[in-house]
Scaffold this active site. Structure first.
Site, PDB file in Angstrom:
ATOM      1  N   LYS A   1      52.817 -29.486  61.967  1.00 47.81           N
ATOM      2  CA  LYS A   1      53.352 -30.478  61.655  1.00 47.81           C
ATOM      3  C   LYS A   1      54.983 -29.972  62.859  1.00 47.81           C
ATOM      4  O   LYS A   1      55.032 -29.975  63.310  1.00 47.81           O
ATOM      5  CB  LYS A   1      53.822 -30.170  60.344  1.00 47.81           C
ATOM      6  CG  LYS A   1      54.576 -28.837  59.972  1.00 47.81           C
ATOM      7  CD  LYS A   1      54.004 -28.133  58.709  1.00 47.81           C
ATOM      8  CE  LYS A   1      54.788 -26.706  58.688  1.00 47.81           C
ATOM      9  NZ  LYS A   1      53.536 -26.247  58.170  1.00 47.81           N
TER      10      LYS A   1
ATOM     11  N   TYR B   1      88.277 -27.780  68.501  1.00 48.48           N
ATOM     12  CA  TYR B   1      89.153 -27.942  67.457  1.00 48.48           C
ATOM     13  C   TYR B   1      89.153 -27.014  66.317  1.00 48.48           C
ATOM     14  O   TYR B   1      89.106 -26.216  65.748  1.00 48.48           O
ATOM     15  CB  TYR B   1      87.777 -28.713  66.339  1.00 48.48           C
ATOM     16  CG  TYR B   1      87.608 -30.046  66.941  1.00 48.48           C
ATOM     17  CD1 TYR B   1      88.327 -31.241  67.569  1.00 48.48           C
ATOM     18  CD2 TYR B   1      86.583 -30.815  66.866  1.00 48.48           C
ATOM     19  CE1 TYR B   1      87.670 -32.341  67.445  1.00 48.48           C
ATOM     20  CE2 TYR B   1      85.364 -31.496  67.710  1.00 48.48           C
ATOM     21  CZ  TYR B   1      86.650 -32.421  68.106  1.00 48.48           C
ATOM     22  OH  TYR B   1      86.785 -33.847  68.981  1.00 48.48           O
TER      23      TYR B   1
END
Ligand SMILES: *Cc1c(COP(=O)(O)O)cnc(C)c1O
Length: 391
Positions: free
Chosen positions: A52, A281
């Site tokens: 999956k 940042y």
């Protein structure tokens, strides 16, 4: 000489432009892991490869092909669309879809020979009606919740379901399954308890019927042999990781599972900054001394989470370089002050081995408070992938 304008009009571009960042999948490692798991899960127990989420980020088709080469005949996916893709890619094995279905799509179970895992009465009645209408017998699995509190019928519903199934001529009870919540903890009593609940619920019927019983995952494959039953559904171990992470790898004896995924990029730019300068940042990192940084073209949009800011390391020229400042959307900065000779274009290993050093998904996961599973899905499903075959 042709002007730029003319060139643009007359040049046919055939080259694929690829990213700086690349996931490489080692197909031989996938095969090797399957064979190793086979040693832990002897016949007659079957092994279902859980592929999956695009094979936990490794590429569903690549994985299915590798596991099939190693002998795998059973595959598990989450959604029906994955099952359809897998069948269309030529997969010949049994394909189980674990997450239910929209009734509008139920024809695909028949057209693509997919086996539904059913945990809801309305779905069972629906599939029985479609099968009846088509006059085709369809194999199904019933799923029970024996302690996970996720999908599944309650164990107490078992006998009622069996009576209903007896009246459904076109539905074949191919399997009975459940799921363990705690097999990554070898010392937990939970696994034995959940296994008892499963046995009490389905034991009588499954012993005399041909239904496949399946409850195990990687943790049971490796640590709880008494729970292997007819089929173990193995995910993370096939990709080369232990369900209990680094602890599991350290405690394992014999041949070790081999991580199949690596992730590499290149240095985009090298820059020198003076003591006192802030990085990225929010200036969450301020240089204490003059230092040298490598700017890397990876960020959280590449599945490299922002929580790795100031924590993770990468490998450059065979050495570990620590991230400084925040991870941005497409960029981050690594400290190369102590690594000589780094140039733009140098290879950077984010996950994998360079020289003597290795960073694996357990280590990356520890830096951002998660598990290998999430690291693999996140990096693998957000970057270009390439499969390497060793012949
Ligand atoms: C993903 C999954 C597994 C495999 O779990 P691992 O811990 O990766 O081995 C088994 N069963 C079900 C139902 C799953 O969804």
């Amino acid at each position: 000489m042709a002007s730029l304008d003319e060139l643009e009009k007359t040049t046919t571009i055939t080259m694929t432009i690829s990213s700086y960042n690349k996931i490489t999948i080692d197909s031989a490692a996938l095969e090797k892991n399957y064979r190793l798991i086979r040693q832990h899960v002897p016949h007659p127990s079957k092994i279902m490869a859980m592929i999956k989420s695009d094979g936990y980020g490794h590429g569903m088709i690549t994985c299915a092909e590798a596991f099939a080469r190693a002998g795998c005949e059973h595959f598990g996916v989450a959604e029906m669309s994955e099952g359809v893709d897998l069948r269309e890619a030529g997969c010949a094995g049994t394909i189980l879809t674990f997450m239910g279905f929209d009734h509008r799509w139920s024809d695909y179970f028949f057209s693509h020979n997919l086996t539904p895992v059913i945990y809801d009465l309305a779905d069972l009645l629906h599939i029985a009606a479609v099968a009846e209408h088509r006059q085709i017998r369809i194999p199904i699995y019933l799923k029970f919740d024996c302690g996970m509190s996720r999908l599944g019928f309650y164990p107490s519903e078992f006998s009622g379901l069996v009576s209903r199934l007896q009246a459904m001529e076109h539905v074949e009870l191919a399997g009975l399954m459940s799921h363990f919540p705690c097999t990554d903890d070898r010392s937990s009593d939970n696994t034995t308890q959940v296994y008892q609940v499963f046995n009490q619920a389905v034991g009588t019927l499954s012993k005399e019927s041909l239904s496949v019983r399946s409850i195990g995952n990687s943790g049971s494959a490796l640590y709880f042999p008494q729970t292997h039953d007819d089929m173990v559904r193995v995910g993370i171990a096939l990709y080369g990781y232990y369900p209990d992470g680094r602890k599991g790898r350290l405690a394992a004896d014999g041949e070790l599972l081999e991580p199949a995924m690596s992730y590499s990029t290149r240095v985009l730019q090298v820059r020198d900054i003076a003591a006192g300068t802030g990085v990225s940042y929010g200036h969450t990192f301020i240089a204490e001394t003059d230092m040298r940084l490598a700017v890397l073209p990876i960020g959280y949009s590449d599945g490299y989470p922002r929580t790795l800011s100031n924590r993770a390391e990468v490998l450059i020229r065979g050495k570990r370089a620590r991230l400084r400042g925040r991870v941005c959307m497409n960029l981050c900065m690594a400290d190369i002050t102590d690594i000589d000779g780094v140039e733009s274009g140098d290879e950077v290993i984010v996950l994998g081995t360079q020289g003597q050093e290795t960073i694996d998904a357990d280590e990356l996961g520890a830096w951002c408070n998660t598990i290998s599973y999430e690291v693999l899905c996140s990096l693998g499903n957000n970057n270009e992938r390439e499969t390497r075959f060793t012949i």
